[in-house]
Enzyme design. Structure first.
Site, PDB file in Angstrom:
ATOM      1  N   GLY A  50       0.837  -1.208   0.000  1.00  0.00           N
ATOM      2  CA  GLY A  50       0.000   0.000   0.000  1.00  0.00           C
ATOM      3  C   GLY A  50       0.868   1.252   0.000  1.00  0.00           C
ATOM      4  CG  HIS A  51       3.293   2.289   3.328  1.00  0.00           C
ATOM      5  ND1 HIS A  51       3.209   1.162   4.108  1.00  0.00           N
ATOM      6  CD2 HIS A  51       2.772   3.303   4.068  1.00  0.00           C
ATOM      7  CE1 HIS A  51       2.670   1.476   5.277  1.00  0.00           C
ATOM      8  NE2 HIS A  51       2.386   2.763   5.279  1.00  0.00           N
ATOM      9  CD  GLN A  75      -0.670   9.298  14.058  1.00  0.00           C
ATOM     10  OE1 GLN A  75       0.070  10.143  13.579  1.00  0.00           O
ATOM     11  NE2 GLN A  75      -1.335   8.454  13.296  1.00  0.00           N
ATOM     12  N   GLY A 161      -3.251   7.770   1.772  1.00  0.00           N
ATOM     13  CA  GLY A 161      -4.049   6.649   1.294  1.00  0.00           C
ATOM     14  C   GLY A 161      -5.534   6.845   1.584  1.00  0.00           C
ATOM     15  CE  LYS A 163      -6.127   0.737   6.221  1.00  0.00           C
ATOM     16  NZ  LYS A 163      -6.221   1.178   7.583  1.00  0.00           N
ATOM     17  CG  ASP A 164      -5.522   5.503   7.322  1.00  0.00           C
ATOM     18  OD1 ASP A 164      -6.104   4.755   8.129  1.00  0.00           O
ATOM     19  OD2 ASP A 164      -4.364   5.291   6.930  1.00  0.00           O
ATOM     20  CD  GLN A 167      -3.985   9.871   8.245  1.00  0.00           C
ATOM     21  OE1 GLN A 167      -3.725   9.640   9.401  1.00  0.00           O
ATOM     22  NE2 GLN A 167      -3.318   9.314   7.253  1.00  0.00           N
ATOM     23  CB  SER A 200       1.325  -1.121   9.415  1.00  0.00           C
ATOM     24  OG  SER A 200       1.797  -0.372   8.316  1.00  0.00           O
TER      25      SER A 200
HETATM   26  O1  PAF Z   1      -1.349   7.458   8.046  1.00  0.00           O
HETATM   27  C1  PAF Z   1      -0.334   7.451   8.763  1.00  0.00           C
HETATM   28  O2  PAF Z   1       0.548   6.601   8.653  1.00  0.00           O
HETATM   29  C2  PAF Z   1      -0.162   8.541   9.825  1.00  0.00           C
HETATM   30  O3  PAF Z   1      -1.389   8.868  10.412  1.00  0.00           O
HETATM   31  C3  PAF Z   1       0.544   9.792   9.299  1.00  0.00           C
HETATM   32  C4  PAF Z   1      -0.244  10.492   8.219  1.00  0.00           C
HETATM   33  C5  PAF Z   1       1.926   9.410   8.761  1.00  0.00           C
HETATM   34  C6  PAF Z   1       0.752  10.798  10.437  1.00  0.00           C
HETATM   35  O4  PAF Z   1       1.504  10.251  11.462  1.00  0.00           O
END
Ligand code: PAF
Length: 299
Positions: A50-51, A75, A161, A163-164, A167, A200
């Protein structure tokens, strides 16, 4: 031959891993002086396909790719998985290099949050619903660290992504509200062959939980199929999604909703673009997933 970079090393291919803000700024300045467009992919490491797809999308929008790897403490809630979050840095650096990333920023916690740090970013309403309600303070931590990473890297474009989903909506709002000169790109979710969204956190799942986890993507498919078949009773569809989540052995549903893609407000009537969202707990692991649903124009 592929080199095995450590943080701080610069390889013959030009790949660099840097842990200091000054080094990142210097390298980005050099790239900009060569008229390269700067792209940033913020991550918490434990890189997977995904990354890699985020890096590929970033490469389409920029020609100097900065990946950041930082497991951001602000977070995570007190009962969450900050301590056990995977941190395979050497593997991540190899994966980033193989994926064509130019620079990886691997700060430590003191670099991002030095002694006395006391400024946080609050993105209003979008941060307090859904994930924000279940994980109080989560988006405050995400928005704060992403704004800091933007200030350090100063990218032209940043990729997150889908997926989030919430966010990326929160970060779009922050970017708009604070007039940040960064284009936000949202990249499609990458899935395992059986439909599980890559994350992950999938690494935490036992083989039994991994099997049960399929109910997340299945309940999104169920919503899409019912809407495609002209069933517009969104309340009944959300109930069916939740019931499907609950049918997975050991799955505790948290939410199953059809929302407006921009405001994330739950919908009571269908509209041309909608997003189905699900969240569930499997043992000690929380998983989220979503699917955009676009209704066909009547012909
Ligand atoms: O999606 C993530 O991996 C995290 O929330 C991010 C955007 C790197 C912020 O720490």
């Amino acid at each position: 031959m592929m080199t095995q970079p450590q943080a701080g090393d610069e390889t013959a291919e030009g790949f660099v891993a840097a842990s200091s803000i000054d080094d990142v700024r210097r390298l980005v300045r050099q790239a900009r002086a060569q008229s390269r467009r700067i792209g940033c992919v913020p991550t918490m490491g434990a890189l997977h396909a995904g990354h890699v797809s985020l890096f590929e999308v970033c490469r389409r929008h920029a020609d100097f790719i900065v990946a950041t790897i930082f497991v951001n403490p602000t977070q995570f809630g007190p009962q969450e998985d900050f301590q056990r979050y995977p941190r395979p840095l050497a593997d991540d650096l190899r994966a980033a290099q193989a994926a064509g990333v130019d620079l990886v920023f691997t700060p430590d916690a003191e670099t991002i949050y030095p002694e006395g740090f006391d400024t946080f970013v609050e993105v209003g309403g979008l941060s307090s619903v859904l994930e924000g309600e279940i994980r109080p303070g989560h988006f405050r931590g995400v928005a704060t660290v992403v704004l800091k990473l933007f200030q350090i890297v100063q990218p032209d474009v940043a990729v997150f992504g889908a997926k989030d989903y919430q966010q990326q909506a929160v970060l779009r709002q922050m970017t708009r509200d604070l007039n940040l000169p960064v284009e936000i790109v949202t990249a499609l979710t990458i899935r395992e062959p059986d439909g599980l969204a890559m994350s992950s956190r999938n690494a935490y799942l036992s083989p039994k939980e991994r099997k049960s986890a399929l109910v997340l993507s299945e309940s999104l498919a169920l919503a899409a199929a019912r809407l495609a078949n002209g069933d517009f009773d969104l309340g009944a569809i959300a109930t069916a999604m939740r019931e499907h989540l609950a049918s997975g052995a050991g799955v505790q549903p948290e939410y199953a909703l059809i929302v407006d893609p921009d405001t994330l407000e739950p919908l009571s009537a269908p509209q041309p673009r909608m997003t189905a969202l699900v969240a569930a707990r499997l043992g000690t692991t929380r998983l989220i997933d979503n699917r955009e649903i676009v209704l066909d124009e009547p012909s």
